[in-house]
Design a protein around this motif. Sequence first.
Motif, PDB file in Angstrom:
ATOM      1  N   MET A   1      34.109  22.354 -28.094  1.00 16.73           N
ATOM      2  CA  MET A   1      33.148  23.138 -28.853  1.00 16.73           C
ATOM      3  C   MET A   1      32.827  22.395 -30.150  1.00 16.73           C
ATOM      4  O   MET A   1      33.705  21.971 -30.873  1.00 16.73           O
ATOM      5  N   SER A   2      31.573  22.242 -30.456  1.00 15.28           N
ATOM      6  CA  SER A   2      31.123  21.545 -31.650  1.00 15.28           C
ATOM      7  C   SER A   2      31.283  22.430 -32.882  1.00 15.28           C
ATOM      8  O   SER A   2      30.971  23.611 -32.856  1.00 15.28           O
ATOM      9  N   GLU A   3      31.782  21.840 -33.958  1.00 13.34           N
ATOM     10  CA  GLU A   3      31.909  22.575 -35.209  1.00 13.34           C
ATOM     11  C   GLU A   3      30.584  22.525 -35.956  1.00 13.34           C
ATOM     12  O   GLU A   3      29.949  21.481 -36.041  1.00 13.34           O
ATOM     13  N   LEU A   4      30.198  23.663 -36.495  1.00  8.84           N
ATOM     14  CA  LEU A   4      28.971  23.761 -37.274  1.00  8.84           C
ATOM     15  C   LEU A   4      29.319  24.368 -38.633  1.00  8.84           C
ATOM     16  O   LEU A   4      29.065  25.549 -38.888  1.00  8.84           O
ATOM     17  N   PRO A   5      29.874  23.553 -39.530  1.00  9.95           N
ATOM     18  CA  PRO A   5      30.392  24.104 -40.773  1.00  9.95           C
ATOM     19  C   PRO A   5      29.357  24.352 -41.867  1.00  9.95           C
ATOM     20  O   PRO A   5      29.657  25.028 -42.848  1.00  9.95           O
ATOM     21  N   TRP A   6      28.133  23.845 -41.718  1.00 11.95           N
ATOM     22  CA  TRP A   6      27.124  23.984 -42.767  1.00 11.95           C
ATOM     23  C   TRP A   6      26.151  25.104 -42.406  1.00 11.95           C
ATOM     24  O   TRP A   6      25.636  25.155 -41.305  1.00 11.95           O
ATOM     25  N   VAL A   7      25.906  25.980 -43.369  1.00  8.83           N
ATOM     26  CA  VAL A   7      25.069  27.165 -43.148  1.00  8.83           C
ATOM     27  C   VAL A   7      23.925  27.175 -44.146  1.00  8.83           C
ATOM     28  O   VAL A   7      24.122  26.897 -45.337  1.00  8.83           O
ATOM     29  N   VAL A   8      22.729  27.506 -43.651  1.00  5.86           N
ATOM     30  CA  VAL A   8      21.593  27.745 -44.537  1.00  5.86           C
ATOM     31  C   VAL A   8      21.487  29.257 -44.715  1.00  5.86           C
ATOM     32  O   VAL A   8      21.464  30.001 -43.737  1.00  5.86           O
ATOM     33  N   ILE A   9      21.441  29.682 -45.976  1.00  2.12           N
ATOM     34  CA  ILE A   9      21.371  31.096 -46.328  1.00  2.12           C
ATOM     35  C   ILE A   9      20.041  31.354 -47.035  1.00  2.12           C
ATOM     36  O   ILE A   9      19.654  30.602 -47.923  1.00  2.12           O
ATOM     37  N   ARG A  10      19.361  32.433 -46.635  1.00  2.92           N
ATOM     38  CA  ARG A  10      18.125  32.854 -47.311  1.00  2.92           C
ATOM     39  C   ARG A  10      18.441  34.079 -48.149  1.00  2.92           C
ATOM     40  O   ARG A  10      19.045  35.031 -47.659  1.00  2.92           O
ATOM     41  N   GLN A  11      18.048  34.044 -49.407  1.00  2.00           N
ATOM     42  CA  GLN A  11      18.226  35.198 -50.280  1.00  2.00           C
ATOM     43  C   GLN A  11      16.855  35.708 -50.680  1.00  2.00           C
ATOM     44  O   GLN A  11      16.025  34.949 -51.198  1.00  2.00           O
ATOM     45  N   ASP A  12      16.592  37.001 -50.457  1.00  3.91           N
ATOM     46  CA  ASP A  12      15.290  37.562 -50.791  1.00  3.91           C
ATOM     47  C   ASP A  12      15.258  38.071 -52.236  1.00  3.91           C
ATOM     48  O   ASP A  12      16.246  37.964 -52.971  1.00  3.91           O
ATOM     49  N   ASP A  13      14.127  38.622 -52.639  1.00  5.39           N
ATOM     50  CA  ASP A  13      13.942  39.085 -54.014  1.00  5.39           C
ATOM     51  C   ASP A  13      14.895  40.204 -54.403  1.00  5.39           C
ATOM     52  O   ASP A  13      15.149  40.425 -55.584  1.00  5.39           O
ATOM     53  N   ASN A  14      15.414  40.935 -53.434  1.00  2.00           N
ATOM     54  CA  ASN A  14      16.331  42.041 -53.704  1.00  2.00           C
ATOM     55  C   ASN A  14      17.797  41.614 -53.690  1.00  2.00           C
ATOM     56  O   ASN A  14      18.687  42.442 -53.827  1.00  2.00           O
ATOM     57  N   GLY A  15      18.053  40.333 -53.481  1.00  3.66           N
ATOM     58  CA  GLY A  15      19.421  39.830 -53.469  1.00  3.66           C
ATOM     59  C   GLY A  15      20.093  39.896 -52.115  1.00  3.66           C
ATOM     60  O   GLY A  15      21.261  39.548 -51.986  1.00  3.66           O
ATOM     61  N   ASN A  16      19.376  40.339 -51.084  1.00  2.00           N
ATOM     62  CA  ASN A  16      19.934  40.372 -49.729  1.00  2.00           C
ATOM     63  C   ASN A  16      20.031  38.951 -49.200  1.00  2.00           C
ATOM     64  O   ASN A  16      19.114  38.157 -49.361  1.00  2.00           O
ATOM     65  N   ARG A  17      21.151  38.645 -48.552  1.00  2.00           N
ATOM     66  CA  ARG A  17      21.395  37.304 -48.021  1.00  2.00           C
ATOM     67  C   ARG A  17      21.470  37.339 -46.500  1.00  2.00           C
ATOM     68  O   ARG A  17      22.096  38.218 -45.940  1.00  2.00           O
ATOM     69  N   TYR A  18      20.823  36.358 -45.876  1.00  2.00           N
ATOM     70  CA  TYR A  18      20.777  36.275 -44.418  1.00  2.00           C
ATOM     71  C   TYR A  18      21.103  34.849 -43.983  1.00  2.00           C
ATOM     72  O   TYR A  18      20.581  33.896 -44.551  1.00  2.00           O
TER      73      TYR A  18
ATOM     74  N   VAL B   1      20.491  31.838 -41.864  1.00  2.00           N
ATOM     75  CA  VAL B   1      19.350  31.294 -41.125  1.00  2.00           C
ATOM     76  C   VAL B   1      19.834  30.485 -39.926  1.00  2.00           C
ATOM     77  O   VAL B   1      19.286  30.584 -38.831  1.00  2.00           O
ATOM     78  N   GLY B   2      20.872  29.681 -40.127  1.00  2.00           N
ATOM     79  CA  GLY B   2      21.384  28.863 -39.041  1.00  2.00           C
ATOM     80  C   GLY B   2      22.599  28.089 -39.474  1.00  2.00           C
ATOM     81  O   GLY B   2      22.905  27.982 -40.662  1.00  2.00           O
ATOM     82  N   ARG B   3      23.315  27.557 -38.496  1.00  2.00           N
ATOM     83  CA  ARG B   3      24.510  26.731 -38.735  1.00  2.00           C
ATOM     84  C   ARG B   3      24.233  25.330 -38.220  1.00  2.00           C
ATOM     85  O   ARG B   3      23.602  25.152 -37.187  1.00  2.00           O
ATOM     86  N   TYR B   4      24.758  24.341 -38.956  1.00  2.00           N
ATOM     87  CA  TYR B   4      24.445  22.948 -38.660  1.00  2.00           C
ATOM     88  C   TYR B   4      25.688  22.080 -38.765  1.00  2.00           C
ATOM     89  O   TYR B   4      26.632  22.406 -39.473  1.00  2.00           O
TER      90      TYR B   4
END
Length: 55
Positions: A1-18, A20-23
Motif C-alpha cells: 500500500m502506498s503512503e500518502l502523507p501529504w494533504v491539501v486542505i481547503r479552508q473557507d471564509d467561515n473557517g471550515n476545513r476540508y 481536498v486530497g492526499r499525495y
Amino acid sequence: MSELPWVVIRQDDNGNRYRVGRYETREEAERIADALDTRGHKQLYTIERIDQHAT
C-alpha cells in the motif's frame, strides 16, 4: 500500500476545513494547491503532513 502523507486542505471564509486530497510528495501537493488557488475563489489552500504512525 502506498503512503500518502501529504494533504491539501481547503479552508473557507467561515473557517471550515476540508481535505481536498492526499499525495505522495510535498511537491505534488503544492502543485495541486497552487492550481486550485488560481481559480479566483476566496478559499485558502494549505499543505499538511499526516503522521502515519499516530494512534
